[in-house]
Design an enzyme around this catalytic site. Structure first.
Site, PDB file in Angstrom:
ATOM      1  N   SER A  91       0.983  -1.253  -0.093  1.00  0.00           N
ATOM      2  CA  SER A  91       0.003  -0.196  -0.048  1.00  0.00           C
ATOM      3  C   SER A  91       0.947   1.103  -0.034  1.00  0.00           C
ATOM      4  O   SER A  91       1.865   1.333   0.645  1.00  0.00           O
ATOM      5  CB  SER A  91      -1.078   0.074   1.307  1.00  0.00           C
ATOM      6  OG  SER A  91      -1.561   1.467   1.552  1.00  0.00           O
ATOM      7  N   GLY A  92       0.816   2.157  -1.001  1.00  0.00           N
ATOM      8  CA  GLY A  92       1.358   3.497  -0.939  1.00  0.00           C
ATOM      9  C   GLY A  92       1.319   4.261   0.316  1.00  0.00           C
ATOM     10  O   GLY A  92       2.276   4.766   0.938  1.00  0.00           O
TER      11      GLY A  92
END
Length: 350
Positions: A91-92
């Site tokens: 997940s960024g």
């Protein structure tokens, strides 16, 4: 009577999405890699995720990132991502928040200017570039997973919405990409509830019709994400801006556009011939927070066009706290979590 147990936390946010960083209170997890430790949590101790994302401690709109010792000696820290939908391998926004937390906690000492280090996610090593000015973490650029288009311009009948055209990208999870204007949305904050309702219906319809398989990972579960795409605006040569909204099944519209959502958009733009190496996309959320994605390279693998990318955003620390876990509390479900909670009481001097 059971003892009170404590979990040490640093709450952060990137683009409005709160990531609760667990910095202490959890025993070492079995598993020779961060991915194996994630699978242990998922299969044997999912209570930690539910404990920190449900009442009385949290809400489903939050994420949790558990810091663990890295299994690769090149990494400064490992981290396991937990969300309402389960355990994404990447997940960024969570990576931006985790990188910010390890800097603020002193796990990685801050250096003025630009500094680089590695984190170990369940997806593997992640390159981090931090920009520090006068001791303040002003920006984090993290390496996104290579993204690709799995399905382009498919169509599905959705109850209450009619025929919906969508594409599917993989960017750390499978994303349905839907043009917001085609459903009458301008991507404003007042539309948030209706966006969630529409996204829920679309994702349910897609899940009922099709399973998606990663070319090397295989079955990574039902499609969990939908990204609404706004009109693209050319700001400068090689720089595009677009309003965006990311939905996580079931029921959550993210506060940010999300890093993996932005990576999915990069893959679609490249697939459709509107993005080259070095080009950037700035995604703007319902709350006007922003991430910048950059295409850093294009390659071919297993018949797919892979878009290598970076995501830039900023994380903010909003709280440092201990959560007291008392398994005698009727509001607290310790099932599936007691085996990993450290039973050591903290002394007053700690």
């Amino acid at each position: 009577m059971t003892p009170e147990l404590t979990i040490q936390l640093m709450d952060t946010h990137a683009g409005g999405d709160v990531s609760r960083i667990v910095t202490g209170g959890i025993d070492p997890l079995p598993g020779g890699t961060v991915r194996a430790q994630m699978e242990y949590l998922r299969d044997q101790a999912d209570g930690l995720r539910r404990l920190l994302l449900e009442e009385p401690y949290g809400i489903p709109e939050m994420s949790v990132d558990l810091l663990v010792p890295p299994t690769d000696p090149r990494a400064a820290a490992g981290y396991i991502i937990m969300e309402v939908m389960g355990y994404p391998i990447y997940s960024g926004s969570n990576t931006i928040c985790t990188a910010t937390a390890v800097l603020e906690a002193g796990i990685v000492p801050k250096q003025e200017g630009e500094q680089r280090f590695l984190l170990e996610s369940p997806a593997g090593l992640v390159n981090i570039l931090a920009r520090i000015k006068e001791g303040v973490v002003e920006a984090i650029t993290c390496e996104g997973l290579p993204s690709y288009i799995h399905t382009h311009n498919a169509s599905i009948q959705v109850p209450g919405l009619g025929q919906v055209v969508y594409s599917v990208a993989y960017s750390g999870g499978f994303y349905a990409l839907v043009d917001a204007q085609s459903l009458g949305f301008g991507l404003t904050l007042r539309e948030e509830r209706e966006l969630a309702h529409s996204a829920h219906a679309i994702v349910e319809a897609i899940q009922a019709e099709q399973l998606f398989f990663h070319y090397s990972l295989g079955d990574v579960g039902p499609l969990p994400f939908l990204h609404f795409m706004g009109r693209e605006e050319a700001v400068a040569r090689g720089y595009t801006r677009s309003r965006s909204a990311t939905y996580v099944h079931p029921g959550v519209i993210c506060r940010s556009t999300t890093g993996t959502g932005t990576s999915a958009r990069l893959a679609l733009m490249q697939y459709e011939g509107r993005l080259g190496v070095g080009h950037k996309l700035e995604t703007i959320s319902l709350r006007n927070t922003r991430f910048i994605g950059e295409c850093t390279g294009v390659s071919s693998e297993a018949g797919y066009q892979m878009v290598n990318n970076n995501i830039t955003g900023r994380g903010f620390v909003i709280a440092r706290s201990d959560i007291v876990v008392n398994c005698d509390d009727p509001m607290v479900d310790c099932d599936g979590v007691h085996r990993i909670l450290s039973s050591r009481r903290r002394s007053p001097s700690e």
